[in-house]
Motif scaffolding. Structure first.
Motif, PDB file in Angstrom:
ATOM      1  N   ILE A  82     -17.500   5.530 -19.674  1.00  0.00           N
ATOM      2  CA  ILE A  82     -16.288   5.252 -19.752  1.00  0.00           C
ATOM      3  C   ILE A  82     -15.250   3.974 -18.966  1.00  0.00           C
ATOM      4  CG2 ILE A  82     -14.556   5.924 -20.805  1.00  0.00           C
ATOM      5  CD1 ILE A  82     -15.989   8.372 -21.929  1.00  0.00           C
ATOM      6  N   LYS A  83     -15.206   3.194 -19.067  1.00  0.00           N
ATOM      7  CA  LYS A  83     -14.523   2.224 -18.298  1.00  0.00           C
ATOM      8  C   LYS A  83     -12.828   2.110 -19.161  1.00  0.00           C
ATOM      9  CE  LYS A  83     -18.032  -0.017 -16.418  1.00  0.00           C
ATOM     10  NZ  LYS A  83     -18.151   0.463 -15.144  1.00  0.00           N
ATOM     11  N   ASP A  84     -12.620   2.552 -20.385  1.00  0.00           N
ATOM     12  CA  ASP A  84     -11.575   2.603 -20.173  1.00  0.00           C
ATOM     13  C   ASP A  84     -10.959   3.416 -21.871  1.00  0.00           C
ATOM     14  OD1 ASP A  84      -8.190   1.735 -20.693  1.00  0.00           O
ATOM     15  OD2 ASP A  84      -8.799   0.513 -21.896  1.00  0.00           O
ATOM     16  N   ARG A  85      -9.873   4.233 -22.051  1.00  0.00           N
ATOM     17  CA  ARG A  85      -9.556   4.855 -22.943  1.00  0.00           C
ATOM     18  C   ARG A  85      -7.817   4.767 -23.769  1.00  0.00           C
ATOM     19  NH1 ARG A  85     -11.163   7.970 -18.808  1.00  0.00           N
ATOM     20  NH2 ARG A  85     -13.389   8.571 -19.812  1.00  0.00           N
ATOM     21  N   HIS A  86      -8.265   6.262 -25.141  1.00  0.00           N
ATOM     22  CA  HIS A  86      -6.505   5.530 -25.700  1.00  0.00           C
ATOM     23  C   HIS A  86      -6.690   6.933 -26.433  1.00  0.00           C
ATOM     24  CE1 HIS A  86      -2.658   3.766 -26.805  1.00  0.00           C
ATOM     25  NE2 HIS A  86      -3.400   3.202 -28.416  1.00  0.00           N
ATOM     26  N   LYS A  87      -5.299   7.065 -26.446  1.00  0.00           N
ATOM     27  CA  LYS A  87      -5.637   8.037 -27.542  1.00  0.00           C
ATOM     28  C   LYS A  87      -4.209   7.554 -28.285  1.00  0.00           C
ATOM     29  CE  LYS A  87      -6.447  12.244 -25.039  1.00  0.00           C
ATOM     30  NZ  LYS A  87      -5.588  12.915 -24.413  1.00  0.00           N
ATOM     31  N   TRP A  88      -3.820   7.527 -29.893  1.00  0.00           N
ATOM     32  CA  TRP A  88      -2.658   7.809 -30.401  1.00  0.00           C
ATOM     33  C   TRP A  88      -2.027   8.894 -31.684  1.00  0.00           C
ATOM     34  CZ3 TRP A  88      -7.173   4.395 -31.318  1.00  0.00           C
ATOM     35  CH2 TRP A  88      -7.396   4.679 -32.127  1.00  0.00           C
ATOM     36  N   THR A  89      -0.955   8.898 -31.773  1.00  0.00           N
ATOM     37  CA  THR A  89      -0.523   9.717 -32.905  1.00  0.00           C
ATOM     38  C   THR A  89      -0.544   9.240 -34.515  1.00  0.00           C
ATOM     39  OG1 THR A  89       1.761   8.787 -32.791  1.00  0.00           O
ATOM     40  CG2 THR A  89       1.252  10.755 -30.456  1.00  0.00           C
ATOM     41  N   HIS A  90      -1.097   9.928 -35.432  1.00  0.00           N
ATOM     42  CA  HIS A  90      -1.073   9.724 -36.564  1.00  0.00           C
ATOM     43  C   HIS A  90       0.664  10.133 -37.959  1.00  0.00           C
ATOM     44  CE1 HIS A  90      -2.750   8.193 -40.099  1.00  0.00           C
ATOM     45  NE2 HIS A  90      -2.800   9.581 -40.823  1.00  0.00           N
ATOM     46  N   PRO A  91       1.378  10.134 -37.550  1.00  0.00           N
ATOM     47  CA  PRO A  91       2.108  10.386 -37.675  1.00  0.00           C
ATOM     48  C   PRO A  91       2.619  10.565 -39.261  1.00  0.00           C
ATOM     49  CG  PRO A  91       2.787   9.281 -36.662  1.00  0.00           C
ATOM     50  CD  PRO A  91       2.041   8.671 -36.494  1.00  0.00           C
ATOM     51  N   VAL A  92       2.742  12.007 -40.678  1.00  0.00           N
ATOM     52  CA  VAL A  92       2.794  12.086 -42.035  1.00  0.00           C
ATOM     53  C   VAL A  92       3.950  11.909 -42.182  1.00  0.00           C
ATOM     54  CG1 VAL A  92       0.615  12.463 -41.877  1.00  0.00           C
ATOM     55  CG2 VAL A  92       2.350  14.406 -41.400  1.00  0.00           C
ATOM     56  N   LYS A  93       4.435  11.063 -43.672  1.00  0.00           N
ATOM     57  CA  LYS A  93       5.771  11.292 -44.274  1.00  0.00           C
ATOM     58  C   LYS A  93       5.203  12.200 -44.864  1.00  0.00           C
ATOM     59  CE  LYS A  93       6.067   6.073 -43.560  1.00  0.00           C
ATOM     60  NZ  LYS A  93       6.785   5.078 -44.403  1.00  0.00           N
ATOM     61  N   LYS A  94       5.917  13.354 -44.318  1.00  0.00           N
ATOM     62  CA  LYS A  94       5.681  14.331 -45.145  1.00  0.00           C
ATOM     63  C   LYS A  94       6.470  15.474 -44.318  1.00  0.00           C
ATOM     64  CE  LYS A  94       1.108  14.993 -46.991  1.00  0.00           C
ATOM     65  NZ  LYS A  94       0.019  15.551 -46.898  1.00  0.00           N
ATOM     66  N   ILE A  95       7.581  16.802 -45.026  1.00  0.00           N
ATOM     67  CA  ILE A  95       8.458  17.506 -44.488  1.00  0.00           C
ATOM     68  C   ILE A  95       7.721  19.070 -43.799  1.00  0.00           C
ATOM     69  CG2 ILE A  95      10.555  18.799 -44.997  1.00  0.00           C
ATOM     70  CD1 ILE A  95      11.302  16.805 -46.522  1.00  0.00           C
ATOM     71  N   GLY A  96       8.170  19.612 -43.209  1.00  0.00           N
ATOM     72  CA  GLY A  96       7.483  21.025 -42.157  1.00  0.00           C
ATOM     73  C   GLY A  96       7.103  20.458 -40.906  1.00  0.00           C
ATOM     74  N   LEU A  97       6.667  21.778 -40.200  1.00  0.00           N
ATOM     75  CA  LEU A  97       6.103  21.292 -38.421  1.00  0.00           C
ATOM     76  C   LEU A  97       4.797  21.734 -38.655  1.00  0.00           C
ATOM     77  CD1 LEU A  97       6.793  23.162 -36.233  1.00  0.00           C
ATOM     78  CD2 LEU A  97       5.222  25.256 -36.697  1.00  0.00           C
TER      79      LEU A  97
END
Length: 175
Positions: free
Chosen positions: A139-154
């Protein structure tokens, strides 16, 4: 910004990462059938061929016979029983692959409509790194990201802060 027109944050993050590591034009073998992201790669100047829907756990011919410069595997390896085999069979020197990360607060994905559309694996980043290493990739490079959803709740709230996708650029180790 051009990326804002993509249907999802995932497409934007993925094309940005791909363009950071893979120059154009490049001949890419994209694991999986043709899809909207294949079209995005073509629009951005890549020459893309896809596998044709064969079971890549059982039939590695498309991968082992490809003359592509780069293999991409975007959200496909988690659907395979044995992703090690396809990763080992790749003949190119460059790989860009992404997987959904295991979320401690949500069950693994399983479609209610399609019995084949399910995740056999949902990786933690270290597990995916280990799989790639064992299959001969550095592995030479890596990246992570979130995936928000438009809902209500924990759980929807946790998705704003917890990374959902993990992408890597790796090169074949000299064996």
């Amino acid at each position: 910004m051009y990326e804002k027109s993509y249907p999802s944050k995932r497409y934007s993050e993925t094309i940005t990462f791909l363009e950071k590591h893979i120059g154009k034009p490049a001949h890419i073998l994209d694991l999986g059938v043709e899809n909207p992201f294949s079209d995005i790669m073509k629009e951005r100047g890549y020459e893309v061929e896809n596998t044709s829907g064969e079971d890549l756990d059982m039939n590695l011919g498309a991968v082992s016979k490809s003359s592509a410069e780069v293999v991409t595997a975007f959200e496909i390896l988690e659907h395979m029983v044995a992703p090690f085999n396809v990763l080992k069979a790749i003949k190119t020197k460059k790989l860009v692959a992404s997987v959904p990360l295991k979320l401690w607060f949500a069950s693994a994905y399983r479609s209610k409509e399609d019995p084949w559309d399910r995740h056999y694996h949902e990786f933690e980043d270290w597990q995916f790194d280990w799989l790639l290493d064992k299959a001969g990739w550095e592995i030479k490079d890596r990246h992570k990201w979130t995936h928000p959803v438009k809902k209500i709740g924990l759980r929807p709230l946790l998705r704003w802060f917890t990374p959902r996708y993990y992408i890597v650029y790796a090169e074949r180790r000299n064996s």
